[in-house]
Design a protein around this motif. Structure first.
Motif, PDB file in Angstrom:
ATOM      1  N   THR A  81       0.825  -1.222   0.123  1.00  0.00           N
ATOM      2  CA  THR A  81       0.124  -0.048   0.178  1.00  0.00           C
ATOM      3  C   THR A  81       0.798   1.298  -0.239  1.00  0.00           C
ATOM      4  O   THR A  81       2.018   1.277   0.221  1.00  0.00           O
ATOM      5  CB  THR A  81      -0.872   0.018   1.255  1.00  0.00           C
ATOM      6  OG1 THR A  81      -0.082  -0.172   2.638  1.00  0.00           O
ATOM      7  CG2 THR A  81      -1.922  -1.143   1.210  1.00  0.00           C
ATOM      8  N   ILE A  82       0.232   2.355  -0.616  1.00  0.00           N
ATOM      9  CA  ILE A  82       0.949   3.503  -0.412  1.00  0.00           C
ATOM     10  C   ILE A  82       1.391   4.080   1.031  1.00  0.00           C
ATOM     11  O   ILE A  82       2.515   4.630   1.088  1.00  0.00           O
ATOM     12  CB  ILE A  82       0.333   4.733  -1.380  1.00  0.00           C
ATOM     13  CG1 ILE A  82       0.146   4.262  -2.844  1.00  0.00           C
ATOM     14  CG2 ILE A  82       1.103   6.087  -1.195  1.00  0.00           C
ATOM     15  CD1 ILE A  82      -0.785   5.215  -3.616  1.00  0.00           C
ATOM     16  N   THR A  83       0.425   4.001   1.894  1.00  0.00           N
ATOM     17  CA  THR A  83       0.700   4.453   3.287  1.00  0.00           C
ATOM     18  C   THR A  83       0.474   3.274   4.024  1.00  0.00           C
ATOM     19  O   THR A  83       0.152   2.290   3.767  1.00  0.00           O
ATOM     20  CB  THR A  83      -0.149   5.674   3.628  1.00  0.00           C
ATOM     21  OG1 THR A  83      -1.802   4.952   3.476  1.00  0.00           O
ATOM     22  CG2 THR A  83      -0.324   6.756   2.640  1.00  0.00           C
ATOM     23  N   LYS A  84       0.728   3.544   5.490  1.00  0.00           N
ATOM     24  CA  LYS A  84       0.501   2.427   6.294  1.00  0.00           C
ATOM     25  C   LYS A  84      -0.652   2.292   6.793  1.00  0.00           C
ATOM     26  O   LYS A  84      -1.788   2.796   6.240  1.00  0.00           O
ATOM     27  CB  LYS A  84       1.614   3.048   7.644  1.00  0.00           C
ATOM     28  CG  LYS A  84       3.122   2.994   7.224  1.00  0.00           C
ATOM     29  CD  LYS A  84       3.713   3.436   8.790  1.00  0.00           C
ATOM     30  CE  LYS A  84       5.125   3.398   8.446  1.00  0.00           C
ATOM     31  NZ  LYS A  84       5.823   3.770   9.698  1.00  0.00           N
ATOM     32  N   ALA A  85      -0.971   1.091   7.614  1.00  0.00           N
ATOM     33  CA  ALA A  85      -2.249   0.572   7.984  1.00  0.00           C
ATOM     34  C   ALA A  85      -3.139   1.706   8.591  1.00  0.00           C
ATOM     35  O   ALA A  85      -4.270   1.700   8.198  1.00  0.00           O
ATOM     36  CB  ALA A  85      -2.102  -0.803   8.806  1.00  0.00           C
ATOM     37  N   ALA A 195       5.445  -4.848  13.454  1.00  0.00           N
ATOM     38  CA  ALA A 195       6.412  -4.095  14.287  1.00  0.00           C
ATOM     39  C   ALA A 195       7.514  -3.487  13.613  1.00  0.00           C
ATOM     40  O   ALA A 195       7.679  -3.528  12.614  1.00  0.00           O
ATOM     41  CB  ALA A 195       6.923  -4.960  15.736  1.00  0.00           C
ATOM     42  N   GLY A 196       8.423  -2.818  14.528  1.00  0.00           N
ATOM     43  CA  GLY A 196       9.546  -1.981  13.819  1.00  0.00           C
ATOM     44  C   GLY A 196      10.627  -3.056  13.594  1.00  0.00           C
ATOM     45  O   GLY A 196      10.327  -4.148  13.474  1.00  0.00           O
ATOM     46  N   LYS A 197      11.959  -2.718  13.584  1.00  0.00           N
ATOM     47  CA  LYS A 197      13.011  -3.613  13.252  1.00  0.00           C
ATOM     48  C   LYS A 197      14.158  -3.282  14.073  1.00  0.00           C
ATOM     49  O   LYS A 197      14.502  -1.953  14.581  1.00  0.00           O
ATOM     50  CB  LYS A 197      13.326  -3.443  11.860  1.00  0.00           C
ATOM     51  CG  LYS A 197      14.331  -4.184  11.360  1.00  0.00           C
ATOM     52  CD  LYS A 197      14.355  -4.130   9.651  1.00  0.00           C
ATOM     53  CE  LYS A 197      15.451  -5.089   9.304  1.00  0.00           C
ATOM     54  NZ  LYS A 197      15.780  -4.765   7.714  1.00  0.00           N
ATOM     55  N   VAL A 209      17.026   0.583  17.203  1.00  0.00           N
ATOM     56  CA  VAL A 209      15.649   0.426  16.799  1.00  0.00           C
ATOM     57  C   VAL A 209      15.191   1.208  15.445  1.00  0.00           C
ATOM     58  O   VAL A 209      15.214   2.777  15.704  1.00  0.00           O
ATOM     59  CB  VAL A 209      14.800   0.620  17.850  1.00  0.00           C
ATOM     60  CG1 VAL A 209      13.206   0.409  17.867  1.00  0.00           C
ATOM     61  CG2 VAL A 209      15.150  -0.112  19.367  1.00  0.00           C
ATOM     62  N   ASP A 210      14.743   0.679  14.546  1.00  0.00           N
ATOM     63  CA  ASP A 210      14.201   1.406  13.649  1.00  0.00           C
ATOM     64  C   ASP A 210      12.614   1.339  13.304  1.00  0.00           C
ATOM     65  O   ASP A 210      12.231   0.101  13.039  1.00  0.00           O
ATOM     66  CB  ASP A 210      14.845   0.907  12.295  1.00  0.00           C
ATOM     67  CG  ASP A 210      14.418   1.490  11.036  1.00  0.00           C
ATOM     68  OD1 ASP A 210      13.747   2.600  11.078  1.00  0.00           O
ATOM     69  OD2 ASP A 210      14.707   1.150   9.738  1.00  0.00           O
ATOM     70  N   LEU A 211      11.888   2.356  13.393  1.00  0.00           N
ATOM     71  CA  LEU A 211      10.542   2.251  13.648  1.00  0.00           C
ATOM     72  C   LEU A 211       9.864   2.530  12.211  1.00  0.00           C
ATOM     73  O   LEU A 211       8.671   2.654  12.037  1.00  0.00           O
ATOM     74  CB  LEU A 211       9.960   3.057  14.829  1.00  0.00           C
ATOM     75  CG  LEU A 211      10.222   2.818  16.029  1.00  0.00           C
ATOM     76  CD1 LEU A 211       9.577   3.888  16.982  1.00  0.00           C
ATOM     77  CD2 LEU A 211       9.793   1.527  16.349  1.00  0.00           C
ATOM     78  N   ASN A 212      10.685   2.512  11.194  1.00  0.00           N
ATOM     79  CA  ASN A 212       9.840   2.828   9.941  1.00  0.00           C
ATOM     80  C   ASN A 212       8.932   1.686   9.479  1.00  0.00           C
ATOM     81  O   ASN A 212       8.021   2.059   8.908  1.00  0.00           O
ATOM     82  CB  ASN A 212      11.086   2.764   8.634  1.00  0.00           C
ATOM     83  CG  ASN A 212      11.860   4.244   8.715  1.00  0.00           C
ATOM     84  OD1 ASN A 212      11.419   4.936   9.085  1.00  0.00           O
ATOM     85  ND2 ASN A 212      13.034   4.125   7.932  1.00  0.00           N
ATOM     86  N   ARG A 213       9.201   0.539   9.844  1.00  0.00           N
ATOM     87  CA  ARG A 213       8.300  -0.631   9.510  1.00  0.00           C
ATOM     88  C   ARG A 213       7.107  -0.757  10.642  1.00  0.00           C
ATOM     89  O   ARG A 213       6.045  -1.312  10.294  1.00  0.00           O
ATOM     90  CB  ARG A 213       9.233  -1.794   9.425  1.00  0.00           C
ATOM     91  CG  ARG A 213       8.434  -2.997   8.744  1.00  0.00           C
ATOM     92  CD  ARG A 213       9.339  -4.226   8.652  1.00  0.00           C
ATOM     93  NE  ARG A 213       9.300  -4.883   9.929  1.00  0.00           N
ATOM     94  CZ  ARG A 213      10.114  -5.868  10.166  1.00  0.00           C
ATOM     95  NH1 ARG A 213      10.723  -6.444   9.404  1.00  0.00           N
ATOM     96  NH2 ARG A 213      10.384  -6.472  11.425  1.00  0.00           N
ATOM     97  N   ALA A 214       6.879  -0.167  11.679  1.00  0.00           N
ATOM     98  CA  ALA A 214       5.953  -0.042  12.555  1.00  0.00           C
ATOM     99  C   ALA A 214       4.717   0.560  12.057  1.00  0.00           C
ATOM    100  O   ALA A 214       4.636   1.549  11.264  1.00  0.00           O
ATOM    101  CB  ALA A 214       6.508   0.552  13.790  1.00  0.00           C
ATOM    102  N   GLY A 215       3.844  -0.024  11.969  1.00  0.00           N
ATOM    103  CA  GLY A 215       2.481   0.337  11.347  1.00  0.00           C
ATOM    104  C   GLY A 215       2.281  -0.129   9.888  1.00  0.00           C
ATOM    105  O   GLY A 215       1.424   0.044   9.433  1.00  0.00           O
TER     106      GLY A 215
END
Length: 509
Positions: A81-85, A195-197, A209-215
């Motif tokens: 998707t273009i944006t997160k959930a 979650a993040g990475k 901690v990288d929170l780019n992937r969170a959400g």
């Protein structure tokens, strides 16, 4: 395993080059396992390692006689998707750490999630593709657990009312693994956020901690424990990946974490209906052994309760029908269609494996090419070139139209198969049309019987010793004479006419 490794974490602030990364320190991870890995002699010759693996395999087969594996898989599919959930942040794999975050996906107090409608659409698509029953009304729940890269302290997921359930997945086992058709049950498909990475340091003394992937939106697919071998499990995972790519809901790239599988395995005596203890094991490639990884949390540990900040997801029959009608032909349907064309199962599985290859093949047939001949060219010379150059079929200059033209020119005798291979390389690397390449390089096949007869006479006259040996019974020399004629004609002599005339001449007619 990460839960075990990261107990006792304390937060630490980073600056300078590490700005934008949250940092945690930790105790040394699993010392007993590290020592075990370091003790393996990785410098052994390949033959020695192979013999160790073979001995391990034989020992395992001996010990498992009379037992069977029971395998179920939980697959997480990251959606494109273009944006997160639940927020408007984009997600681009490989972005600078913590560069695509906002208060919502970082779990700041006072923020509210807003559901991305595209996530629901993707979930319905995948649910239909997996032959599931779609829930007209479903809801979100909070799944509580501690993880350093889970900023809210809970994950928004679906618990007792998933968006899809009670489905199945059909697939074909490759011929090299015994062949056959399989159907594996799908328990449920539900929506959730990622979650993040954690980025672990080389020394193992701290993690960032990288929170780019969170959400980022995920679909979790839970299979029934229907698989009994590693081959079946691998093919199930591959078929899920194919479905995801065909539908366009995700890229399915495992190396990016866009598709992740948790495999649940237990072993029981053959014939026993009850399941044995389910374990999560860690595989060590060097020693060819597994180790206990961690005990997975149970439902009570997660303390699920309905997500208070999100309404129910209510669907209509028209919405589901609209999505169903927009879906492409899926791998299973494509395989059955190819099988009905008379293609072998090996051809069928290869062509349907990649949606881009399947589209190229279908487009070639639309231009009138014979199915078997088109399959042979794609699976043979074209695939060999792609592997050598590390390209995909949509990155070359050959078009389906020109492949169909090439097949037609060979079939009607305008060019030989050998010349066709030369033209193919030209079309792949430079593009253009078959007709223009033939005219430019003067590659039209010689189909004049008189011209071919003259070349045959000349070759026989120049090789009297070989002719005498042939007539004395060494008939395999016919290939030698044919090769000499083809050489003289620069590959342009019609193979059919050549073999006919040559055969008559060699008999003395």
């Amino acid at each position: 395993m990460a839960l075990t490794l990261l107990r006792g974490i304390r937060t630490q602030t980073l600056s300078g080059a590490n700005a934008g990364l949250f940092c945690t320190t930790r105790r040394p991870p699993l010392a007993h396992f590290t020592a075990r890995v370091e003790s393996v002699q990785t410098s052994e010759p390949k033959s020695v390692r192979k013999s160790i693996q073979q001995a391990t395999k034989e020992a395992v087969e001996q010990k498992t006689h009379g037992f069977e594996a029971v395998i179920g898989i939980e697959t997480h599919v990251q959606l494109s998707t273009i944006t997160k959930a639940f927020c408007s942040c984009p997600y681009d794999y490989g972005s600078q750490p913590n560069s695509t975050v906002c208060p919502t996906c970082m779990g700041h107090p006072g923020t509210l999630p807003v559901l991305n409608a595209k996530v629901v659409e993707c979930a319905v698509k995948l649910g239909l593709a997996l032959n599931c029953e779609i829930s007209m009304t479903s809801k979100f729940d909070r799944k509580q657990y501690f993880y350093p890269d889970l900023p809210k302290g809970y994950q928004i997921s679906q618990f007792d009312i998933p968006i899809a359930e009670k489905g199945y997945l059909d697939l074909d086992i490759p011929m090299e693994f015994g062949g056959g058709h399989r159907r594996f049950g799908v328990t449920r498909v539900h929506m959730e956020e990622d979650a993040g990475k954690l980025l672990h340091s080389e020394s193992g003394s701290f993690s960032q901690v990288d929170l780019n992937r969170a959400g980022v939106p995920l679909l979790e697919i839970v299979s029934e424990p229907d698989m009994r071998t590693g081959i079946e499990a691998a093919e199930y995972g591959a078929e899920i990946q194919r479905a995801v790519r065909y539908l366009g809901v995700g890229n399915g790239n495992m190396q990016e974490g866009s598709l992740r599988c948790d495999v649940n395995v237990s072993v029981r005596p053959i014939g026993q209906s009850e399941f044995s203890t389910k374990e999560t094991r860690l595989w060590d490639e060097s020693s060819q052994k597994t180790f206990t990884m961690r005990k997975k949390e149970g439902l009570a540990d997660y303390r699920y309760f309905p997500e208070p900040d999100l309404p129910e997801v209510v669907l209509t029959s028209d919405y589901i029908d609209e999505i169903r009608n927009s879906m492409p032909e899926l791998p299973e349907a494509k395989r059955r269609r190819y099988e009905n064309m008379g293609l072998s199962m090996q051809d069928v599985i290869f062509l349907a494996n990649d949606d881009i290859v399947a589209h190229f093949f279908d487009s070639t047939l639309e231009h009138g090419a014979d199915a078997k001949l088109a399959a042979n060219w794609i699976m043979g010379d074209i695939t060999a070139y792609l592997k050598n150059e590390k390209l995909s079929i949509d990155e070359i200059k050959l078009t389906p139209l020109e492949l169909s033209e090439l097949i037609a020119f060979i079939k009607n005798g305008t060019i030989s198969g050998k010349i066709g291979k030369e033209i193919l390389v030209e079309l792949i690397t430079k593009g253009g049309t078959v007709k223009s390449v033939i005219e430019e390089k003067d590659l039209v096949q010689i189909a004049d019987p008189a011209a071919i007869e003259a070349m045959v006479d000349k070759v026989l006259a120049e090789n009297p010793k070989q002719l005498e040996q042939y007539r004395a019974g060494k008939t395999k020399l016919q290939g030698f004479f044919a090769g000499q004629v083809m050489k003289a004609s620069k590959g342009k002599a019609s193979p059919v006419l050549l073999n006919k005339i040559l055969g008559e001449k060699l008999k003395g007619n």
